[in-house]
Design a protein around this motif. Structure first.
Motif, short mmCIF file in Angstrom:
data_model
loop_
_atom_site.label_atom_id
_atom_site.label_comp_id
_atom_site.label_asym_id
_atom_site.label_seq_id
_atom_site.Cartn_x
_atom_site.Cartn_y
_atom_site.Cartn_z
N UNK A 171 9.58 13.87 -15.57
CA UNK A 171 10.28 15.16 -15.60
C UNK A 171 11.78 14.95 -15.85
N UNK A 172 12.37 13.97 -15.16
CA UNK A 172 13.79 13.69 -15.33
C UNK A 172 14.09 13.27 -16.77
N UNK A 173 13.20 12.47 -17.35
CA UNK A 173 13.40 12.01 -18.74
C UNK A 173 13.39 13.20 -19.70
N UNK A 174 12.46 14.13 -19.48
CA UNK A 174 12.40 15.33 -20.33
C UNK A 174 13.68 16.15 -20.19
N UNK A 175 14.18 16.28 -18.96
CA UNK A 175 15.42 17.02 -18.73
C UNK A 175 16.60 16.31 -19.40
N UNK A 176 16.63 14.98 -19.33
CA UNK A 176 17.70 14.22 -19.95
C UNK A 176 17.68 14.40 -21.47
N UNK A 177 16.49 14.35 -22.06
CA UNK A 177 16.37 14.54 -23.51
C UNK A 177 16.88 15.92 -23.92
N UNK A 178 16.50 16.93 -23.15
CA UNK A 178 16.94 18.29 -23.45
C UNK A 178 18.46 18.41 -23.32
N UNK A 179 18.98 17.87 -22.23
CA UNK A 179 20.42 17.93 -21.98
C UNK A 179 21.20 17.20 -23.07
N UNK A 180 20.79 15.99 -23.41
CA UNK A 180 21.55 15.20 -24.39
C UNK A 180 21.45 15.78 -25.79
N UNK A 209 0.84 -1.21 0.00
CA UNK A 209 0.00 0.00 0.00
C UNK A 209 0.87 1.25 0.00
N UNK A 210 1.89 1.26 0.86
CA UNK A 210 2.80 2.40 0.96
C UNK A 210 3.48 2.66 -0.38
N UNK A 211 3.99 1.60 -0.98
CA UNK A 211 4.67 1.72 -2.27
C UNK A 211 3.71 2.18 -3.37
N UNK A 212 2.49 1.64 -3.37
CA UNK A 212 1.48 1.97 -4.37
C UNK A 212 1.06 3.44 -4.26
N UNK A 213 0.81 3.89 -3.04
CA UNK A 213 0.31 5.24 -2.82
C UNK A 213 1.34 6.31 -3.17
N UNK A 214 2.60 5.99 -3.09
CA UNK A 214 3.65 6.96 -3.40
C UNK A 214 4.18 6.82 -4.84
N UNK A 215 3.67 5.86 -5.58
CA UNK A 215 4.20 5.54 -6.92
C UNK A 215 3.94 6.62 -7.95
N UNK A 216 2.77 7.23 -7.93
CA UNK A 216 2.47 8.22 -8.96
C UNK A 216 3.43 9.41 -8.86
N UNK A 217 3.80 9.80 -7.65
CA UNK A 217 4.77 10.88 -7.49
C UNK A 217 6.11 10.51 -8.09
N UNK A 218 6.54 9.26 -7.87
CA UNK A 218 7.80 8.81 -8.48
C UNK A 218 7.68 8.79 -10.00
N UNK A 219 6.52 8.38 -10.50
CA UNK A 219 6.28 8.35 -11.95
C UNK A 219 6.42 9.75 -12.54
N UNK A 220 5.83 10.74 -11.89
CA UNK A 220 5.91 12.12 -12.38
C UNK A 220 7.33 12.65 -12.32
N UNK A 221 8.06 12.29 -11.26
CA UNK A 221 9.47 12.69 -11.16
C UNK A 221 10.30 12.07 -12.28
N UNK A 222 10.04 10.80 -12.59
CA UNK A 222 10.77 10.13 -13.68
C UNK A 222 10.48 10.80 -15.02
#
Length: 170
Positions: free
Chosen positions: A151-160, A136-149
């Motif tokens: 954002x990070x992917x977009x930043x990586x694409x821009x950087x590269x 439950x703990x992992x599931x409830x916090x997963x969407x936040x991690x998904x959104x962070x990933x």
């Protein structure tokens, strides 16, 4: 598509840390451990999706404690959350001193896998049903991690896009 319980994807393996698995400090090579992490996570993702999967990302991995020669390392993986074609897999790495029986958590990490059809195209995956408190703990916090990933992917694409492939000596 019918949702699946998180525990249905649970995958566990143990590895005996031998001298050829270690660095000059007598501790487990981080890269070798990551190979086992990716492997067990892929098994969990495949169990959940029952399709081919590819690793899309590995979140940061913080090595909390060294793992020494002669130890046993237990890796536990399960799917904690899914989106349309992607799955978040949580991996827990536990070190066991085989002589004393003492066990300690060495690290945890999250990986993202994408399910593929027989033609190599992304395909839908079942939703996840968490049951235990940890799930439950992992599931409830997963969407936040998904959104962070995301954002990070977009930043990586821009950087590269700004990097050059030119060799420094050219």
């Amino acid at each position: 598509m019918q949702a699946k319980k998180s525990r249905e994807s649970l995958s566990v393996t143990s590895v005996h840390v031998l001298p050829n698995d270690t660095n000059n400090h007598g501790t487990f090579f981080g890269g070798k451990l990551m190979m086992y992490v990716d492997n067990i996570a892929a098994i969990a993702a495949t169990r959940h999706s029952r399709s081919l999967v590819v690793t899309a990302s590995i979140d940061s991995v913080d090595f909390l404690r060294p793992i020494y020669t002669g130890s046993s390392v237990c890796l536990e993986a399960l799917v904690t959350w899914s989106h349309n074609t992607s799955m978040e897999v949580f991996v827990k790495i536990i070190d066991e001193n085989l002589r004393s029986g003492a066990r300690q958590l060495c690290t945890t990490c999250f990986l993202t896998f994408v399910a593929l059809d027989d033609h190599g195209k992304p395909t839908a995956v079942p939703k996840v049903i968490p049951e235990s408190e940890e799930e439950q703990l992992l599931f409830e916090s997963a969407e936040g991690r998904y959104l962070n990933r995301k954002k990070r992917r977009q930043q990586t694409k821009k950087f590269t896009a700004e990097l050059t492939l030119k060799r420094p000596w050219e």
